[in-house]
Design a protein around this motif. Structure first.
Motif, PDB file in Angstrom:
ATOM      1  N   TYR A  11      -4.294   2.602   1.309  1.00 26.66           N
ATOM      2  CA  TYR A  11      -4.176   3.045  -0.079  1.00 26.66           C
ATOM      3  C   TYR A  11      -5.533   3.050  -0.765  1.00 26.66           C
ATOM      4  O   TYR A  11      -6.294   2.088  -0.668  1.00 26.66           O
ATOM      5  CB  TYR A  11      -3.235   2.149  -0.874  1.00 26.66           C
ATOM      6  CG  TYR A  11      -3.219   2.525  -2.338  1.00 26.66           C
ATOM      7  CD1 TYR A  11      -2.651   3.725  -2.755  1.00 26.66           C
ATOM      8  CD2 TYR A  11      -3.840   1.716  -3.284  1.00 26.66           C
ATOM      9  CE1 TYR A  11      -2.669   4.101  -4.086  1.00 26.66           C
ATOM     10  CE2 TYR A  11      -3.861   2.077  -4.620  1.00 26.66           C
ATOM     11  CZ  TYR A  11      -3.275   3.271  -5.016  1.00 26.66           C
ATOM     12  OH  TYR A  11      -3.308   3.645  -6.327  1.00 26.66           O
ATOM     13  N   HIS A  61       2.265   1.783  -3.554  1.00 29.42           N
ATOM     14  CA  HIS A  61       1.254   2.330  -4.464  1.00 29.42           C
ATOM     15  C   HIS A  61       1.052   3.827  -4.214  1.00 29.42           C
ATOM     16  O   HIS A  61       0.900   4.616  -5.152  1.00 29.42           O
ATOM     17  CB  HIS A  61      -0.072   1.599  -4.280  1.00 29.42           C
ATOM     18  CG  HIS A  61      -0.111   0.249  -4.921  1.00 29.42           C
ATOM     19  ND1 HIS A  61       0.225   0.036  -6.250  1.00 29.42           N
ATOM     20  CD2 HIS A  61      -0.454  -0.965  -4.435  1.00 29.42           C
ATOM     21  CE1 HIS A  61       0.087  -1.234  -6.538  1.00 29.42           C
ATOM     22  NE2 HIS A  61      -0.309  -1.869  -5.455  1.00 29.42           N
ATOM     23  N   ALA A  62       1.047   4.214  -2.942  1.00 32.49           N
ATOM     24  CA  ALA A  62       0.867   5.630  -2.604  1.00 32.49           C
ATOM     25  C   ALA A  62       2.002   6.475  -3.174  1.00 32.49           C
ATOM     26  O   ALA A  62       1.767   7.541  -3.765  1.00 32.49           O
ATOM     27  CB  ALA A  62       0.781   5.795  -1.086  1.00 32.49           C
ATOM     28  N   PRO A  86       0.818  -1.221   0.000  1.00 34.40           N
ATOM     29  CA  PRO A  86       0.000   0.000   0.000  1.00 34.40           C
ATOM     30  C   PRO A  86       0.852   1.272   0.000  1.00 34.40           C
ATOM     31  O   PRO A  86       0.507   2.248  -0.670  1.00 34.40           O
ATOM     32  CB  PRO A  86      -0.821  -0.128   1.292  1.00 34.40           C
ATOM     33  CG  PRO A  86      -0.881  -1.597   1.556  1.00 34.40           C
ATOM     34  CD  PRO A  86       0.452  -2.125   1.113  1.00 34.40           C
ATOM     35  N   SER A  87       1.961   1.265   0.745  1.00 36.02           N
ATOM     36  CA  SER A  87       2.845   2.436   0.751  1.00 36.02           C
ATOM     37  C   SER A  87       3.488   2.641  -0.617  1.00 36.02           C
ATOM     38  O   SER A  87       3.607   3.777  -1.103  1.00 36.02           O
ATOM     39  CB  SER A  87       3.940   2.271   1.812  1.00 36.02           C
ATOM     40  OG  SER A  87       3.394   2.227   3.113  1.00 36.02           O
ATOM     41  N   LEU A 122      -4.581   8.263  -4.932  1.00 38.48           N
ATOM     42  CA  LEU A 122      -4.302   8.987  -3.696  1.00 38.48           C
ATOM     43  C   LEU A 122      -3.604  10.318  -3.963  1.00 38.48           C
ATOM     44  O   LEU A 122      -3.933  11.333  -3.362  1.00 38.48           O
ATOM     45  CB  LEU A 122      -3.466   8.116  -2.755  1.00 38.48           C
ATOM     46  CG  LEU A 122      -3.140   8.738  -1.394  1.00 38.48           C
ATOM     47  CD1 LEU A 122      -3.248   7.710  -0.288  1.00 38.48           C
ATOM     48  CD2 LEU A 122      -1.728   9.333  -1.385  1.00 38.48           C
TER      49      LEU A 122
END
Length: 525
Positions: free
Chosen positions: A508, A421-422, A418-419, A512
């Protein structure tokens, strides 16, 4: 009158509209997501430490593997050995990543007379295909006989038709038909379309999810769904030396005539239809200084046929300025433009415009992306004097780093999807964040900060400041101060140095970076 029907397992959603050809229907609506009700079990410090240790081990395994990939220096040596363009070989070999042995072996074994064709083949397939294509498939397609056509590289040599698995199908088609038949199809592609229509049965029951069938399987079973039959037609045509494709905008089945003009094929009516009447769409958009709309994230255009909208493939993530540089030629008929703006709370401000493209006429369509009308509200507080550790280990306050005004604070984790992707979302609109000019402070958990490899994110804005969160104090302060259910990362806030928080994003969500920037742009309105 306008209506949208509910989709069911047996029937897709349909759009119906009764209006005069010159009229336009336009309406706004909001998409509001359900509230998040996270219910994750608590994690102890011991469990977190064990997980971090496993992540570090996984990182070391992955990095050791990546260190075996081809380097630019090795690519240059290979190009020199084979007498090929070094820049092309470098792009191909580095993009091949873990599949480099297959590509290297293929280039070494290709006869000298076919080496440039091999480079053309490797250059026309997608990077994803370079990562996993096998040697048998490469050998099959490089053996494609040369054809004097401006579409040869893209629409004859190219093994990919749509999103199907790549297979060595060309020799299968050449072996299944005599030379006389192949020459007849090449001289008159209508005969090939008639052969497909007469010999391939369309099945609408046994492939409900629409998986793309291998062309070899369709040839053997003589049965396919409509999409797989279209891929079959194109694959066979290319095997015979006929330029063919699925139109990248409309997905229509097409072949090119001797002049290079694309001809529509109706496989299911068993004839080649005359091209449908054409019109054009002229998109007008005035850039107001905000984020320029891109295709798919902020707008799409679909053709409505028999009540069913089908999205035009105008190019993923292309900005409107590029798509609208000249009118888009399309079939005459009814169309629908959908635009949307994602807000900080996850909702989307959407607009639909339904219009008609007349034969030999231009439909002027304004692209309007809705703006929020209620402004930005303060949703919580965060002390700008809170200290973090900079890369040198020195304790610094957020305020001393950002200066007065608004800033973005993000808490992320290394080796955390998730980080990642952000960060990729923020990288995608790097220029807009740099125009804003304010600081983006990105903090990692202190205990795992050393495992983060910032070189994997070279396109991040230059306004980013790195650091770590000592003992998780900042994560706890955000959880408590903003009433977050958990401290799960990533967490992003937009705040000012008067300790006011105006937006928070946890976990995420798609787009974002765009969501953060939309909120930032509202602050300056």
């Amino acid at each position: 009158r306008f209506g949208i029907s509910k989709a069911s397992a047996s029937a897709p959603a349909t759009v119906t509209l009764e209006h005069s050809p010159e009229s336009v229907v336009e309406f706004d609506f909001d998409i509001v997501p359900p509230p998040v009700r996270a219910s994750m079990p608590p994690v102890t410090k011991e469990q977190t430490a064990m997980n971090d240790m496993r992540k570090a081990q996984e990182d070391s395994i992955r990095i050791a593997y990546m260190n075996t990939f081809y380097t630019p220096e090795q690519s240059e040596a290979l190009a020199k050995k084979l007498g090929l363009d070094s820049e092309k070989v470098k792009d191909i070999m580095t993009d091949a990543r873990g599949n480099w042995r297959v590509i290297e072996s293929f280039l070494n074994e290709v006869p000298e007379t076919d080496r440039n064709k091999a480079i053309d083949l490797l250059s026309v397939i997608a990077v994803k295909d370079l990562n996993d294509i096998d040697a048998e498939t490469l050998r099959d397609h490089v053996a494609t006989p040369d054809v004097n056509s401006r579409h040869f590289k893209q629409s004859i040599l190219n093994p990919r038709v749509w999103l199907e698995q790549l297979t060595p199908y060309k020799h299968v088609f050449r072996n299944a038909f005599s030379e006389t038949e192949r020459n007849s199809f090449r001289a008159n592609p209508d005969k090939w379309s008639k052969w497909v229509s007469d010999n391939i049965t369309i099945d609408t029951s046994w492939n409900p999810l629409g998986f793309s069938m291998h062309p070899e399987g369709v040839l053997k079973g003589r049965k396919a769904d409509t999409h797989s039959a279209a891929i079959f037609f194109v694959s066979g045509a290319r095997s015979f030396g006929i330029p063919a494709r699925l139109d990248p905008v409309t997905c229509k089945t097409q072949y090119a005539d001797n002049s290079g003009k694309w001809i529509d094929v109706d496989l299911f009516g068993k004839v080649v239809t005359p091209n449908n009447p054409k019109g054009r769409i002229n998109i007008s958009y005035t850039h107001d200084g905000g984020l320029e709309p891109k295709y798919y994230p902020q707008f799409t255009i679909a053709k409505i046929s028999d009540g069913i909208p089908s999205t035009l493939e105008l190019g993923e993530l292309l900005p409107v300025s590029q798509i609208a540089s000249e009118p888009i030629e399309v079939d005459a008929g009814q169309y629908m433009m959908v635009t949307g703006r994602r807000m900080a709370d996850g909702s989307v401000l959407a607009k639909i415009r339904i219009f008609t493209v007349q034969e030999s006429a231009i439909a002027n369509v304004p692209l309007t992306v809705r703006h929020a009308t209620n402004g930005v509200e303060v949703i919580g507080n965060f002390d700008a004097e809170t200290r973090y550790k900079d890369p040198s280990g020195e304790l610094r306050s957020i305020l001393s780093t950002t200066g007065r005004g608004y800033y973005v604070l993000g808490l992320i984790a290394p080796s955390h999807e998730p980080s990642a992707h952000a960060l990729n979302d923020i990288s995608a609109i790097k220029d807009e964040f740099e125009k804003w000019g304010k600081s983006i402070v990105l903090l990692l958990p202190e205990e795992s900060a050393s495992r983060f490899d910032s070189s994997l994110y070279k396109s991040l804005p230059s306004t980013i400041k790195w650091g770590s969160d000592p003992d998780g104090k900042i994560a706890k302060a955000l959880k408590d101060g903003l009433n977050l259910a958990t401290s799960d990362l990533p967490i992003f806030i937009i705040a000012d140095t008067f300790n006011r928080v105006v937006a928070v994003q946890q976990g995420y969500t798609i787009g974002l970076g765009e969501t953060l920037l939309n909120t930032i742009l509202q602050l300056s309105e």
